[in-house]
Design a protein around this motif. Structure first.
Motif, short mmCIF file in Angstrom:
data_model
loop_
_atom_site.label_atom_id
_atom_site.label_comp_id
_atom_site.label_asym_id
_atom_site.label_seq_id
_atom_site.Cartn_x
_atom_site.Cartn_y
_atom_site.Cartn_z
N VAL A 58 0.82 -1.20 0.00
CA VAL A 58 0.00 0.00 0.00
C VAL A 58 0.86 1.25 0.00
O VAL A 58 0.55 2.24 -0.67
N TYR A 59 1.97 1.22 0.75
CA TYR A 59 2.82 2.40 0.80
C TYR A 59 4.09 2.26 -0.03
O TYR A 59 5.14 2.81 0.29
N SER A 60 3.94 1.53 -1.14
CA SER A 60 4.96 1.50 -2.19
C SER A 60 4.35 2.23 -3.40
O SER A 60 3.25 2.77 -3.32
N ASP A 61 5.06 2.21 -4.52
CA ASP A 61 4.51 2.84 -5.73
C ASP A 61 3.69 1.85 -6.55
O ASP A 61 3.45 2.07 -7.73
N SER A 62 3.24 0.76 -5.93
CA SER A 62 2.47 -0.24 -6.65
C SER A 62 1.08 0.26 -7.01
O SER A 62 0.45 1.01 -6.25
N VAL A 63 0.61 -0.16 -8.17
CA VAL A 63 -0.81 -0.03 -8.51
C VAL A 63 -1.55 -1.15 -7.78
O VAL A 63 -1.11 -2.30 -7.81
N ILE A 64 -2.65 -0.83 -7.12
CA ILE A 64 -3.42 -1.85 -6.39
C ILE A 64 -4.73 -2.08 -7.12
O ILE A 64 -5.62 -1.23 -7.12
N VAL A 65 -4.85 -3.25 -7.77
CA VAL A 65 -6.06 -3.58 -8.52
C VAL A 65 -7.15 -3.99 -7.54
O VAL A 65 -6.96 -4.86 -6.69
N THR A 66 -8.34 -3.37 -7.68
CA THR A 66 -9.44 -3.63 -6.76
C THR A 66 -10.69 -4.19 -7.44
O THR A 66 -11.65 -4.55 -6.76
N GLN A 67 -10.69 -4.26 -8.77
CA GLN A 67 -11.85 -4.80 -9.48
C GLN A 67 -11.41 -5.37 -10.82
O GLN A 67 -10.49 -4.85 -11.46
N LEU A 68 -12.08 -6.46 -11.26
CA LEU A 68 -11.81 -7.08 -12.55
C LEU A 68 -13.06 -7.08 -13.41
O LEU A 68 -14.17 -7.32 -12.93
N ASP A 69 -12.87 -6.80 -14.70
CA ASP A 69 -13.95 -6.94 -15.69
C ASP A 69 -15.23 -6.23 -15.26
O ASP A 69 -16.33 -6.76 -15.40
N GLY A 70 -15.09 -5.03 -14.73
CA GLY A 70 -16.27 -4.29 -14.32
C GLY A 70 -17.05 -4.93 -13.20
O GLY A 70 -18.24 -4.66 -13.03
N GLY A 71 -16.37 -5.78 -12.41
CA GLY A 71 -17.04 -6.47 -11.31
C GLY A 71 -17.67 -7.78 -11.69
O GLY A 71 -18.20 -8.49 -10.83
N ARG A 72 -17.59 -8.15 -12.96
CA ARG A 72 -18.20 -9.40 -13.41
C ARG A 72 -17.36 -10.62 -13.03
O ARG A 72 -17.87 -11.74 -12.98
N THR A 73 -16.07 -10.40 -12.79
CA THR A 73 -15.17 -11.48 -12.39
C THR A 73 -14.70 -11.23 -10.97
O THR A 73 -14.26 -10.14 -10.63
N GLU A 74 -14.80 -12.26 -10.13
CA GLU A 74 -14.39 -12.12 -8.73
C GLU A 74 -12.89 -11.85 -8.64
O GLU A 74 -12.09 -12.46 -9.36
N LEU A 75 -12.52 -10.96 -7.76
CA LEU A 75 -11.11 -10.64 -7.56
C LEU A 75 -10.49 -11.71 -6.66
O LEU A 75 -10.68 -11.73 -5.44
N THR A 76 -9.76 -12.62 -7.27
CA THR A 76 -9.04 -13.68 -6.57
C THR A 76 -7.61 -13.71 -7.12
O THR A 76 -7.34 -13.16 -8.20
#
Length: 391
Positions: A58-76
């Motif tokens: 969280v406190y690096s320069d990483s992009v943090i993905v929070t959703q896939l395919d507009g929410g149609r695919t579960e984030l696992t």
């Protein structure tokens, strides 16, 4: 109106902390030079199972993905790593977020529109910089994300207006309803065709900052003028998810054509190395006028494509072009024009938006770069013809 304090953004990053906008489980994608190859494609973070790893991400320069395919695919973990799924919401790289906000230069009292509010972090930062929640309006096309952003912001004691809608076609009025114009428009999704509504709704002298992404992205800062046009220049290289329309498709402003044409084959006249790893100025021109920059494939061939047409250069120097456009010829033309104009960098290249058109330019905001390329090509052709006749 008083100018912002030099440390206003640094203070905002403390008062509106990123961790409040990151879910307990997500997919982290490291950014920048020095990222280990094993981690470059991303890794799973879980605040409950491995809090140290979560906080470090969280406190690096990483992009943090929070959703896939507009929410149609579960984030696992498996779905996030799968090439068949596409991220549709993420907390952007902090370095890019801060770069964009520095270009935006929000001042106390500014009315701000935040397009693509996502997790809510940039909306919160804008609210802190503007000095009043009522001055910030965020537009998010996904109702679920809009609700999540509101919850995240409330934890920080912030309540800017969050509107669910399509920012490409219809914009809300500023939250305080004082008039219909914004002083700043902040965009957090990649754009290839800038909706003119963003210019119309920005006060003359105001700024629009967006990731211009056709497809090699760079931050673009536009200033709106009294005549209804907007001009600006490019900044940091960036990569953002594309602007989505109401039907879930991306907004590109580009038309596709039939790719079924006979291949055109010839030998290269020049070394393809001149088009590989282009300087920033040439990169912007290639991305805007051709649609991409050449790259080396795994097999060693050099490829260039706009998604429909394609150019392939083999090790032997054999060039094959397919589709409705001769992309390599176009790229060579752009390179020649760029060279003749003194190899301009980003300090000489900009972008203009009017009600009728929008284009990249070199030196003169009133002259599209494509016109300059054609003029230089015609001059070169005429010189060749004259030289041949004199010979």
């Amino acid at each position: 109106m008083p100018p912002p304090q030099p440390d206003a953004l640094a203070d905002a990053l403390i008062r509106v902390p990123r961790h409040e906008f990151i879910p307990p489980r997500a997919w982290a994608v490291p950014q920048g030079v020095g990222t280990p190859p094993a981690a470059a494609s991303g890794y799973w973070i879980d605040q409950h199972r491995d809090p140290d790893r979560w906080w470090r991400a969280v406190y690096s320069d990483s992009v943090i993905v929070t959703q896939l395919d507009g929410g149609r695919t579960e984030l696992t973990p498996a779905n996030a790593a799968a090439p068949s799924t596409a991220p549709s919401c993420a907390a952007s790289s902090p370095l890019l977020v801060t770069a964009g906000l520095r270009h935006l230069a929000v001042r106390p009292g500014d009315r701000v529109l935040d397009v693509g509010g996502g997790t809510g972090w940039t909306s919160g930062l804008c609210a802190y910089l503007a000095g009043d929640d009522a001055l910030v309006t965020a537009v998010e096309i996904d109702p679920g994300l809009a609700g999540t952003a509101a919850e995240n912001l409330a934890r920080c004691g912030l309540r800017p207006s969050i509107v669910t809608g399509d920012a490409a076609t219809e914009l809300p009025a500023p939250h305080d309803h004082s008039d219909d114009l914004f002083d700043r428009v902040h965009v957090t999704c990649g754009v290839t065709h800038i909706p003119y509504a963003w210019v119309e709704r920005t006060r003359p002298g105001g700024h629009i900052v967006l990731p211009y992404n056709p497809p090699i992205g760079r931050l673009l800062r536009l200033t709106v003028h009294e005549d209804g046009s907007a001009t600006g220049r490019f900044g940091e290289e960036c990569s953002y998810m594309p602007l989505r329309s109401g039907d879930g498709t991306t907004v590109s402003g580009q038309e596709t054509a039939n790719a079924d044409t006979d291949p055109r084959v010839r030998s290269l006249d020049s070394d393809p190395e001149s088009l590989l790893a282009p300087a920033p100025g040439l990169q912007v021109l290639l991305a805007s006028l051709v649609g991409d920059e050449p790259w080396v494939s795994g097999s060693g061939s050099v490829l260039l494509t706009d998604g429909v047409s394609r150019a392939t250069v083999e090790d032997s120097g054999r060039l094959t072009q397919t589709g409705p456009r001769d992309l390599w010829d176009e790229a060579e033309s752009v390179h020649r024009a760029w060279t003749r104009q003194g190899r301009p960098g980003l300090d000489r290249i900009g972008f203009t938006v009017t009600p009728q058109r929008q284009y990249v330019w070199v030196d003169d905001p009133a002259v599209p770069a494509v016109s300059a390329v054609r003029a230089l090509d015609e001059a070169a052709d005429n010189a060749t013809t004259v030289g041949a006749s004199l010979g």
